[in-house]
Design a protein around this motif. Sequence first.
Motif, mmCIF file in Angstrom:
data_model
loop_
_atom_site.group_PDB
_atom_site.id
_atom_site.type_symbol
_atom_site.label_atom_id
_atom_site.label_comp_id
_atom_site.label_asym_id
_atom_site.label_seq_id
_atom_site.Cartn_x
_atom_site.Cartn_y
_atom_site.Cartn_z
ATOM 1 N N GLU A 26 0.841 -1.192 0.000
ATOM 2 C CA GLU A 26 0.000 0.000 0.000
ATOM 3 C C GLU A 26 0.882 1.250 0.000
ATOM 4 O OE1 GLU A 26 -3.332 -0.028 -0.374
ATOM 5 O OE2 GLU A 26 -3.112 -2.204 -0.560
ATOM 6 N N THR A 27 0.309 2.365 -0.430
ATOM 7 C CA THR A 27 1.041 3.619 -0.560
ATOM 8 C C THR A 27 1.738 4.017 0.740
ATOM 9 O OG1 THR A 27 -0.479 4.351 -2.280
ATOM 10 C CG2 THR A 27 0.817 6.060 -1.198
ATOM 11 N N GLU A 28 1.042 3.882 1.885
ATOM 12 C CA GLU A 28 1.625 4.270 3.167
ATOM 13 C C GLU A 28 2.876 3.442 3.466
ATOM 14 O OE1 GLU A 28 -1.913 2.657 3.566
ATOM 15 O OE2 GLU A 28 -2.101 4.359 2.214
ATOM 16 N N GLU A 29 2.855 2.166 3.099
ATOM 17 C CA GLU A 29 4.006 1.295 3.339
ATOM 18 C C GLU A 29 5.195 1.706 2.468
ATOM 19 O OE1 GLU A 29 2.644 -3.093 4.187
ATOM 20 O OE2 GLU A 29 1.428 -2.241 2.564
ATOM 21 N N VAL A 30 4.911 2.033 1.221
ATOM 22 C CA VAL A 30 5.973 2.413 0.280
ATOM 23 C C VAL A 30 6.624 3.720 0.710
ATOM 24 C CG1 VAL A 30 6.422 3.083 -2.120
ATOM 25 C CG2 VAL A 30 4.941 1.133 -1.627
ATOM 26 N N GLU A 31 5.850 4.615 1.321
ATOM 27 C CA GLU A 31 6.396 5.894 1.767
ATOM 28 C C GLU A 31 7.470 5.725 2.831
ATOM 29 O OE1 GLU A 31 2.896 8.072 2.887
ATOM 30 O OE2 GLU A 31 2.412 8.585 0.810
ATOM 31 N N SER A 32 7.471 4.592 3.530
ATOM 32 C CA SER A 32 8.481 4.355 4.566
ATOM 33 C C SER A 32 9.796 3.847 3.983
ATOM 34 C CB SER A 32 7.956 3.378 5.613
ATOM 35 O OG SER A 32 7.801 2.090 5.051
ATOM 36 N N GLY A 33 9.824 3.602 2.683
ATOM 37 C CA GLY A 33 11.046 3.171 2.021
ATOM 38 C C GLY A 33 10.779 2.118 0.971
#
Length: 98
Positions: A26-33
């Motif tokens: 998900e987008t939120e997960e990808v934002e963490s790296g």
Amino acid sequence: MKEITPQEVQRLLADKQPIHLIDVRETEEVESGKIPGITHIPLGLLEFKLQDLDKVTPYIMVCRSGGRSGRAVQILEDHGYQATNMVGGMMAWDGSVE
């Protein structure tokens, strides 16, 4: 299902091999790296994005731990695409992230 380790992916990247990585988190997960240069297509949108993929290109699917990317491999294979699951996902990745 074909599988590849994160270490093998890192080796391919280090050797400048032409590989095609898709992150299905998900987008939120990808934002963490994320792995530099990876394409992001959340698993829930994958079937809607199939027309953007090439059936002759082999893809390496990535998620947090390897479960969702395994489902992504099944979806792609069911539609005639070549895909490999990166086992362990980003939890097992110790390479660079952006």
